[in-house]
Design a protein around this motif. Structure first.
Motif, short mmCIF file in Angstrom:
data_model
loop_
_atom_site.label_atom_id
_atom_site.label_comp_id
_atom_site.label_asym_id
_atom_site.label_seq_id
_atom_site.Cartn_x
_atom_site.Cartn_y
_atom_site.Cartn_z
N TYR A 23 0.51 0.22 -2.25
CA TYR A 23 -0.65 0.94 -1.69
C TYR A 23 -1.05 0.33 -0.35
O TYR A 23 -1.44 1.06 0.57
CB TYR A 23 -1.84 0.88 -2.64
CG TYR A 23 -1.65 1.58 -3.96
CD1 TYR A 23 -0.76 2.65 -4.10
CD2 TYR A 23 -2.36 1.19 -5.08
CE1 TYR A 23 -0.60 3.29 -5.31
CE2 TYR A 23 -2.21 1.82 -6.29
CZ TYR A 23 -1.34 2.88 -6.40
OH TYR A 23 -1.19 3.52 -7.60
N LEU A 24 -0.97 -0.97 -0.24
CA LEU A 24 -1.31 -1.64 1.01
C LEU A 24 -0.38 -1.17 2.14
O LEU A 24 -0.83 -0.92 3.26
CB LEU A 24 -1.24 -3.16 0.83
CG LEU A 24 -1.72 -4.00 2.00
CD1 LEU A 24 -3.17 -3.69 2.33
CD2 LEU A 24 -1.57 -5.48 1.66
N LEU A 27 -1.49 2.30 3.13
CA LEU A 27 -2.70 2.21 3.96
C LEU A 27 -2.37 1.74 5.37
O LEU A 27 -2.95 2.24 6.34
CB LEU A 27 -3.70 1.23 3.32
CG LEU A 27 -4.46 1.76 2.12
CD1 LEU A 27 -5.24 0.62 1.45
CD2 LEU A 27 -5.40 2.88 2.53
N ALA A 28 -1.43 0.81 5.50
CA ALA A 28 -1.05 0.32 6.83
C ALA A 28 -0.39 1.44 7.64
O ALA A 28 -0.67 1.58 8.85
CB ALA A 28 -0.10 -0.87 6.69
N TYR A 30 -0.92 4.69 7.25
CA TYR A 30 -1.98 5.63 7.60
C TYR A 30 -2.82 5.09 8.76
O TYR A 30 -3.06 5.79 9.74
CB TYR A 30 -2.87 5.90 6.38
CG TYR A 30 -4.02 6.83 6.68
CD1 TYR A 30 -3.82 8.20 6.75
CD2 TYR A 30 -5.29 6.35 6.94
CE1 TYR A 30 -4.86 9.06 7.05
CE2 TYR A 30 -6.34 7.19 7.24
CZ TYR A 30 -6.12 8.55 7.30
OH TYR A 30 -7.16 9.39 7.60
N GLY A 31 -3.24 3.84 8.65
CA GLY A 31 -4.02 3.23 9.73
C GLY A 31 -3.26 3.19 11.04
O GLY A 31 -3.82 3.45 12.11
N LEU A 107 1.79 9.14 -3.90
CA LEU A 107 1.18 9.81 -2.75
C LEU A 107 1.71 11.23 -2.58
O LEU A 107 0.95 12.18 -2.48
CB LEU A 107 1.42 9.01 -1.46
CG LEU A 107 1.03 9.69 -0.15
CD1 LEU A 107 -0.48 9.88 -0.08
CD2 LEU A 107 1.53 8.88 1.03
N CYS A 113 -4.33 13.12 -2.97
CA CYS A 113 -3.94 12.00 -2.10
C CYS A 113 -3.45 12.50 -0.74
O CYS A 113 -3.76 11.92 0.30
CB CYS A 113 -2.84 11.18 -2.77
SG CYS A 113 -3.26 10.59 -4.43
N GLN A 116 -6.05 13.79 2.48
CA GLN A 116 -6.53 12.92 3.56
C GLN A 116 -5.55 12.92 4.73
O GLN A 116 -5.95 13.02 5.88
CB GLN A 116 -6.73 11.51 3.02
CG GLN A 116 -7.13 10.51 4.08
CD GLN A 116 -7.36 9.13 3.48
OE1 GLN A 116 -7.73 8.99 2.33
NE2 GLN A 116 -7.15 8.12 4.29
N TRP A 117 -4.27 12.82 4.42
CA TRP A 117 -3.25 12.82 5.46
C TRP A 117 -3.19 14.18 6.16
O TRP A 117 -3.07 14.26 7.38
CB TRP A 117 -1.88 12.50 4.84
CG TRP A 117 -1.78 11.12 4.29
CD1 TRP A 117 -2.39 10.64 3.15
CD2 TRP A 117 -1.04 10.03 4.82
NE1 TRP A 117 -2.05 9.33 2.97
CE2 TRP A 117 -1.22 8.93 3.97
CE3 TRP A 117 -0.23 9.89 5.94
CZ2 TRP A 117 -0.63 7.70 4.20
CZ3 TRP A 117 0.38 8.66 6.17
CH2 TRP A 117 0.17 7.58 5.31
#
Length: 161
Positions: A23-24, A27-28, A30-31, A107, A113, A116-117
């Motif tokens: 998940y991290l 998130l990376a 996506y960020g 995802l 999920c 958001q993307w």
């Protein structure tokens, strides 16, 4: 750092399988994608709209719903999910049920999920190509409305029989 993440993952998950490191990474990504879009906008002098019109918000919401479900559940997009999921059967009209094999599978098989993307991509589209984005949004909104009409028609036919 790896030991810290492994310990955190074990403490958080307990006896459950919760892939925190996966998940991290998601998130990376996506960020990083958001940061790249913001950077590209700054470099090209593009600006976010001062406000979002109610019609644009409705279009964005309907488009996000449809594209997220299309990507996560449609049989035609299953080749995109296949490396990360396992086919389990049909879950509804023109939708598949798939079991995630890893965090990416979670995802790509979850319309909530992916929303958001999808919404973020739509927002970026409004900055870089608003006319094309509205056209794509209207197209996907029409497809979503058609889905609802198809379901309503099928239900009416079922009641008539």
């Amino acid at each position: 750092m790896t030991d810290f993440l492994e310990k955190t993952e074990q403490e958080y998950a307990g006896e459950h399988d919760r892939p925190i490191r996966g998940y991290l990474r998601i998130l990376a990504v996506y960020g990083g994608a958001v940061a790249a879009a913001v950077g590209a906008a700054a470099l090209t002098g593009r600006r976010a709209p001062d406000r979002i019109a109610l019609l644009d918000l409705a279009l964005m919401a309907a488009c996000t719903h449809k594209v997220s479900r299309l990507l996560a559940k449609d049989p035609v997009t299953s080749p995109l999910r296949a490396p990360f999921t396992r086919y389990e059967g049909v879950s509804g009209p023109a939708e598949l049920k798939e079991e995630p094999r890893n965090p990416v599978g979670e995802l790509v098989s979850c319309p909530f999920c992916l929303a958001q993307w999808t919404a973020t991509a739509y927002a970026a589209g409004m900055v870089f190509a608003p006319r094309f984005t509205r056209l794509a949004g209207a197209t996907m909104t029409a497809v979503a409305a058609s889905d609802w009409l198809q379901l309503a028609y099928a239900r009416l036919m079922q009641k008539a029989s």
